[in-house]
Design a protein around this motif. Sequence first.
Motif, PDB file in Angstrom:
ATOM      1  N   THR A  55      -1.114   2.652  -1.151  1.00 30.30           N
ATOM      2  CA  THR A  55      -1.036   4.109  -1.236  1.00 30.30           C
ATOM      3  C   THR A  55      -1.711   4.707  -0.012  1.00 30.30           C
ATOM      4  OG1 THR A  55      -3.142   4.242  -2.382  1.00 30.30           O
ATOM      5  CG2 THR A  55      -1.191   4.056  -3.763  1.00 30.30           C
ATOM      6  N   ARG A  77      -1.734   1.489  10.866  1.00 30.97           N
ATOM      7  CA  ARG A  77      -0.656   0.690  10.263  1.00 30.97           C
ATOM      8  C   ARG A  77      -1.135   0.125   8.928  1.00 30.97           C
ATOM      9  NH1 ARG A  77      -0.313  -1.174  15.638  1.00 30.97           N
ATOM     10  NH2 ARG A  77       1.447  -0.222  16.720  1.00 30.97           N
ATOM     11  N   SER A 113      -1.857  -2.583   6.366  1.00 29.49           N
ATOM     12  CA  SER A 113      -2.114  -4.030   6.509  1.00 29.49           C
ATOM     13  C   SER A 113      -2.387  -4.694   5.160  1.00 29.49           C
ATOM     14  CB  SER A 113      -3.294  -4.273   7.450  1.00 29.49           C
ATOM     15  OG  SER A 113      -4.462  -3.675   6.931  1.00 29.49           O
ATOM     16  N   ASN A 114      -2.987  -3.939   4.233  1.00 30.36           N
ATOM     17  CA  ASN A 114      -3.424  -4.588   2.983  1.00 30.36           C
ATOM     18  C   ASN A 114      -2.279  -5.215   2.204  1.00 30.36           C
ATOM     19  OD1 ASN A 114      -5.928  -3.688   3.580  1.00 30.36           O
ATOM     20  ND2 ASN A 114      -6.036  -2.142   1.963  1.00 30.36           N
ATOM     21  N   VAL A 115      -1.145  -4.524   2.209  1.00 29.70           N
ATOM     22  CA  VAL A 115      -0.005  -5.042   1.461  1.00 29.70           C
ATOM     23  C   VAL A 115       0.370  -6.427   1.974  1.00 29.70           C
ATOM     24  CG1 VAL A 115       2.497  -4.801   1.490  1.00 29.70           C
ATOM     25  CG2 VAL A 115       1.105  -3.017   0.551  1.00 29.70           C
ATOM     26  N   SER A 141      -3.774  -1.388  -3.720  1.00 32.41           N
ATOM     27  CA  SER A 141      -4.906  -1.276  -2.817  1.00 32.41           C
ATOM     28  C   SER A 141      -5.033   0.187  -2.432  1.00 32.41           C
ATOM     29  CB  SER A 141      -4.736  -2.170  -1.597  1.00 32.41           C
ATOM     30  OG  SER A 141      -3.967  -1.542  -0.630  1.00 32.41           O
ATOM     31  N   GLY A 142      -6.194   0.742  -2.713  1.00 30.55           N
ATOM     32  CA  GLY A 142      -6.478   2.126  -2.355  1.00 30.55           C
ATOM     33  C   GLY A 142      -6.367   3.083  -3.519  1.00 30.55           C
ATOM     34  N   SER A 148     -11.216   5.470  -5.582  1.00 28.99           N
ATOM     35  CA  SER A 148     -12.605   5.907  -5.444  1.00 28.99           C
ATOM     36  C   SER A 148     -12.747   7.375  -5.856  1.00 28.99           C
ATOM     37  CB  SER A 148     -13.049   5.638  -4.005  1.00 28.99           C
ATOM     38  OG  SER A 148     -14.391   5.927  -3.856  1.00 28.99           O
ATOM     39  N   LYS A 149     -13.571   8.121  -5.129  1.00 33.64           N
ATOM     40  CA  LYS A 149     -13.927   9.478  -5.560  1.00 33.64           C
ATOM     41  C   LYS A 149     -13.167  10.567  -4.825  1.00 33.64           C
ATOM     42  CE  LYS A 149     -17.984   9.118  -8.050  1.00 33.64           C
ATOM     43  NZ  LYS A 149     -17.467   8.911  -9.402  1.00 33.64           N
ATOM     44  N   ASP A 162      -7.531  10.278  -4.560  1.00 30.26           N
ATOM     45  CA  ASP A 162      -7.655   8.973  -5.224  1.00 30.26           C
ATOM     46  C   ASP A 162      -7.176   9.126  -6.672  1.00 30.26           C
ATOM     47  OD1 ASP A 162      -8.620   7.819  -2.920  1.00 30.26           O
ATOM     48  OD2 ASP A 162     -10.730   8.081  -3.453  1.00 30.26           O
ATOM     49  N   PRO A 210     -15.498   0.182  -6.177  1.00 34.67           N
ATOM     50  CA  PRO A 210     -14.652   0.990  -7.082  1.00 34.67           C
ATOM     51  C   PRO A 210     -13.460   0.243  -7.708  1.00 34.67           C
ATOM     52  CG  PRO A 210     -14.797   1.947  -4.846  1.00 34.67           C
ATOM     53  CD  PRO A 210     -15.282   0.551  -4.758  1.00 34.67           C
ATOM     54  N   PHE A 226      -7.415  -2.623  -6.445  1.00 37.78           N
ATOM     55  CA  PHE A 226      -8.526  -2.913  -5.535  1.00 37.78           C
ATOM     56  C   PHE A 226      -8.800  -1.707  -4.634  1.00 37.78           C
ATOM     57  CE2 PHE A 226      -6.456  -7.186  -6.055  1.00 37.78           C
ATOM     58  CZ  PHE A 226      -7.450  -7.723  -6.858  1.00 37.78           C
ATOM     59  N   PRO A 227     -10.065  -1.511  -4.284  1.00 38.98           N
ATOM     60  CA  PRO A 227     -10.397  -0.449  -3.334  1.00 38.98           C
ATOM     61  C   PRO A 227      -9.671  -0.675  -2.003  1.00 38.98           C
ATOM     62  CG  PRO A 227     -12.371  -1.290  -4.398  1.00 38.98           C
ATOM     63  CD  PRO A 227     -11.259  -2.221  -4.764  1.00 38.98           C
ATOM     64  N   GLY A 228      -9.356   0.441  -1.327  1.00 39.67           N
ATOM     65  CA  GLY A 228      -8.461   0.373  -0.177  1.00 39.67           C
ATOM     66  C   GLY A 228      -9.027  -0.265   1.069  1.00 39.67           C
ATOM     67  N   SER A 284     -12.403  -5.219   1.028  1.00 37.98           N
ATOM     68  CA  SER A 284     -12.531  -5.101  -0.438  1.00 37.98           C
ATOM     69  C   SER A 284     -11.285  -5.661  -1.123  1.00 37.98           C
ATOM     70  CB  SER A 284     -12.682  -3.648  -0.867  1.00 37.98           C
ATOM     71  OG  SER A 284     -13.669  -3.019  -0.127  1.00 37.98           O
TER      72      SER A 284
HETATM   73  N1  LIG Z   1     -17.981   9.529  -2.439  1.00 34.61           N
HETATM   74  C1  LIG Z   1     -17.639   8.240  -2.419  1.00 34.61           C
HETATM   75  N2  LIG Z   1     -16.824   7.788  -1.463  1.00 34.61           N
HETATM   76  C2  LIG Z   1     -16.484   6.488  -1.413  1.00 34.61           C
HETATM   77  C3  LIG Z   1     -17.007   5.603  -2.365  1.00 34.61           C
HETATM   78  C4  LIG Z   1     -17.825   6.098  -3.387  1.00 34.61           C
HETATM   79  O1  LIG Z   1     -18.306   5.351  -4.267  1.00 34.61           O
HETATM   80  N3  LIG Z   1     -18.124   7.409  -3.381  1.00 34.61           N
HETATM   81  N4  LIG Z   1     -16.666   4.281  -2.286  1.00 34.61           N
HETATM   82  C5  LIG Z   1     -16.375   3.801  -0.972  1.00 34.61           C
HETATM   83  C6  LIG Z   1     -15.936   2.467  -1.082  1.00 34.61           C
HETATM   84  S1  LIG Z   1     -17.129   1.355  -1.414  1.00 34.61           S
HETATM   85  C7  LIG Z   1     -14.641   2.097  -0.857  1.00 34.61           C
HETATM   86  S2  LIG Z   1     -14.217   0.442  -0.867  1.00 34.61           S
HETATM   87  C8  LIG Z   1     -13.595   3.064  -0.599  1.00 34.61           C
HETATM   88  C9  LIG Z   1     -12.472   2.840  -1.614  1.00 34.61           C
HETATM   89  O2  LIG Z   1     -11.458   3.670  -1.309  1.00 34.61           O
HETATM   90  P1  LIG Z   1     -10.131   3.827  -2.145  1.00 34.61           P
HETATM   91  O3  LIG Z   1      -9.866   2.702  -3.015  1.00 34.61           O
HETATM   92  O4  LIG Z   1     -10.155   5.171  -2.751  1.00 34.61           O
HETATM   93  O5  LIG Z   1      -9.051   3.723  -0.985  1.00 34.61           O
HETATM   94  P2  LIG Z   1      -8.535   4.839   0.005  1.00 34.61           P
HETATM   95  O6  LIG Z   1      -9.368   6.045  -0.075  1.00 34.61           O
HETATM   96  O7  LIG Z   1      -7.100   4.972  -0.239  1.00 34.61           O
HETATM   97  O8  LIG Z   1      -8.757   4.128   1.392  1.00 34.61           O
HETATM   98  C10 LIG Z   1     -10.010   3.678   1.834  1.00 34.61           C
HETATM   99  C11 LIG Z   1      -9.869   3.128   3.241  1.00 34.61           C
HETATM  100  O9  LIG Z   1      -9.021   2.005   3.264  1.00 34.61           O
HETATM  101  C12 LIG Z   1      -7.924   2.190   4.127  1.00 34.61           C
HETATM  102  N5  LIG Z   1      -6.704   1.618   3.527  1.00 34.61           N
HETATM  103  C13 LIG Z   1      -6.211   1.926   2.341  1.00 34.61           C
HETATM  104  N6  LIG Z   1      -5.079   1.244   2.108  1.00 34.61           N
HETATM  105  C14 LIG Z   1      -4.845   0.497   3.202  1.00 34.61           C
HETATM  106  C15 LIG Z   1      -3.813  -0.397   3.585  1.00 34.61           C
HETATM  107  N7  LIG Z   1      -2.792  -0.690   2.768  1.00 34.61           N
HETATM  108  N8  LIG Z   1      -3.913  -0.993   4.771  1.00 34.61           N
HETATM  109  C16 LIG Z   1      -4.946  -0.707   5.597  1.00 34.61           C
HETATM  110  N9  LIG Z   1      -5.937   0.132   5.285  1.00 34.61           N
HETATM  111  C17 LIG Z   1      -5.892   0.743   4.115  1.00 34.61           C
HETATM  112  C18 LIG Z   1      -7.792   3.672   4.234  1.00 34.61           C
HETATM  113  O10 LIG Z   1      -7.127   4.076   5.408  1.00 34.61           O
HETATM  114  C19 LIG Z   1      -9.236   4.139   4.192  1.00 34.61           C
HETATM  115  O11 LIG Z   1      -9.838   4.042   5.440  1.00 34.61           O
HETATM  116  O12 LIG Z   1     -14.050   4.373  -0.734  1.00 34.61           O
HETATM  117  C20 LIG Z   1     -15.364   4.655  -0.223  1.00 34.61           C
HETATM  118  N10 LIG Z   1     -15.637   6.038  -0.424  1.00 34.61           N
END
Ligand SMILES: Nc1nc2c(c(=O)[nH]1)N[C@H]1C(S)=C(S)[C@@H](COP(=O)(O)OP(=O)(O)OC[C@H]3O[C@@H](n4cnc5c(N)ncnc54)[C@H](O)[C@@H]3O)O[C@H]1N2
Length: 418
Positions: free
Chosen positions: A180, A197, A199-201, A244-245, A248-249, A253, A278, A312-314, A318
């Motif tokens: 997402t 780009r 990558s997680n997928v 993936s993604g 979180s908060k 999300d 998360p 899984f967190p994005g 993770s």
């Molecule tokens: N206020 C808070 N902010 C965050 C927290 C929190 O507890 N409170 N947790 C942090 C942690 S730890 C993580 S891990 C991330 C988890 O984020 P999400 O699951 O919501 O994922 P996104 O917001 O969608 O993306 C996070 C990050 O990852 C990159 N991403 C996502 N998907 C892909 C993909 N398929 N390929 C490559 N990269 C991906 C995205 O661009 C973001 O940079 O949240 C923290 N924040």
Amino acid sequence: MITVEKALEIILSESQDFGVEKIPFMESLGRVLKEDIGADRDFPPFDRVSMDGIAIYHDTYKKGDITFPIESIQAAGAEQLSLKSQKNCIEVMTGAMVPKNADTVIPYELVEIKDGEAELATDTIKQGQNIHRKGLDRKQGDLLIKQNTIISSAEIGVLATVGKATVKVAKQPKVMIVSTGDELVEVDKIPLNHQIRRSNVYTLVALLQELKIQADTAHINDDKAILKQQIEGYLLDYDVLLFSGAVSKGKFDFLPEILEELGVEKQFHKVKQRPGKPFWFGTISPFGIDSESRSIGRKRGVVNNRTTIFAFPGNPVSTFVGCLKYFYPWLRKSIGIQYVNEDNANLSENFTFHPALTYFLQIRLQNKNGKLIATPLKGKGSGDLANLADADGFLELPADKTEFMKGEAFPLIRYRPH
Ligand SMILES: Nc1nc2c(c(=O)[nH]1)N[C@H]1C(S)=C(S)[C@@H](COP(=O)(O)OP(=O)(O)OC[C@H]3O[C@@H](n4cnc5c(N)ncnc54)[C@H](O)[C@@H]3O)O[C@H]1N2
Ligand code: MOO
Ligand SMILES: [Mg+2]
């Protein structure tokens, strides 16, 4: 928030049996065998010549003869010949049947052949030498491969030799991997300044390929209505959804609320770990969606009347460690893999981690005198996926400690082949 141990316990308690399927044996590499494989005949199936040379009747040699007229040639793949005279010999090839009335094989290196006769150039000949006896390796009906073995190249050969052209293996779940995020573009695109780009997928697809699962993939932007509509369809069509993604908060999300709105039962959200805090996990029971829809899903190839969701967190690290730590054991338990090599590795230096979280420390591995030594390669946090290419695995450092000492051993999650 729950501990890593509790999270894994819950996930394992949700493992499922996906049944059995029959597939061509050459497609079974890496799959889990679901039948016992027995010897269809003796191994070897006949007294087998094991050296190229001549076959004689040993008593004749014992009586002092050293010259044997050659009667014929026994090739591998030819029906069994018979030594007509005890004074003669038959030339025999490795893999051939030992001729009737012959009981000893002498290699060509120890005979001299001239004018249709073989003269022995050795005086140490034992009765029965160079014959691989029928049934010596295994007897007909012996168990050769046990059910629940992971099929390796070694088993492929055994399956071939007993004539198992098709073989029963554990059926794999049907899996959809969903990423997402509006910031993500396809691999072959040039990202704008604010984009990256996806990558997680692909990491997840590759991790599942290692488990011999061919997953489907999809990408959905951060639009709640579209997400919900798409996911509703996936719940009908798949046994497992990996996200993936979006857990979180953040303002976008949406996943946890959407999944709950769709009737997925949240088993937990957030684990005392870094990275991957998360992490969201849930299941949907047959009654989560009306049963008519579920039966449509089954017709489309879903194995079970139930879907398991790992969100899984994005951040890339993770997602990666989450799949290895949680999805892998869930799948293994589901398909009946009994033995998993749980290595430990010893820290090469002292390491400190303060938060009361289990820490998956990236490490590089070395084998020193049979001991696995892990050198920390911490990286710059869970967004630093380039570091994964430098590391070999993770050390799982427990949440209840802060100081981890040089030489101490901790559980290892490795992702490079041994
Ligand atoms: N206020 C808070 N902010 C965050 C927290 C929190 O507890 N409170 N947790 C942090 C942690 S730890 C993580 S891990 C991330 C988890 O984020 P999400 O699951 O919501 O994922 P996104 O917001 O969608 O993306 C996070 C990050 O990852 C990159 N991403 C996502 N998907 C892909 C993909 N398929 N390929 C490559 N990269 C991906 C995205 O661009 C973001 O940079 O949240 C923290 N924040
Ligand atoms: O829990 Mo997150 O994966 O550290 O950035
Ligand atoms: Mg987020």
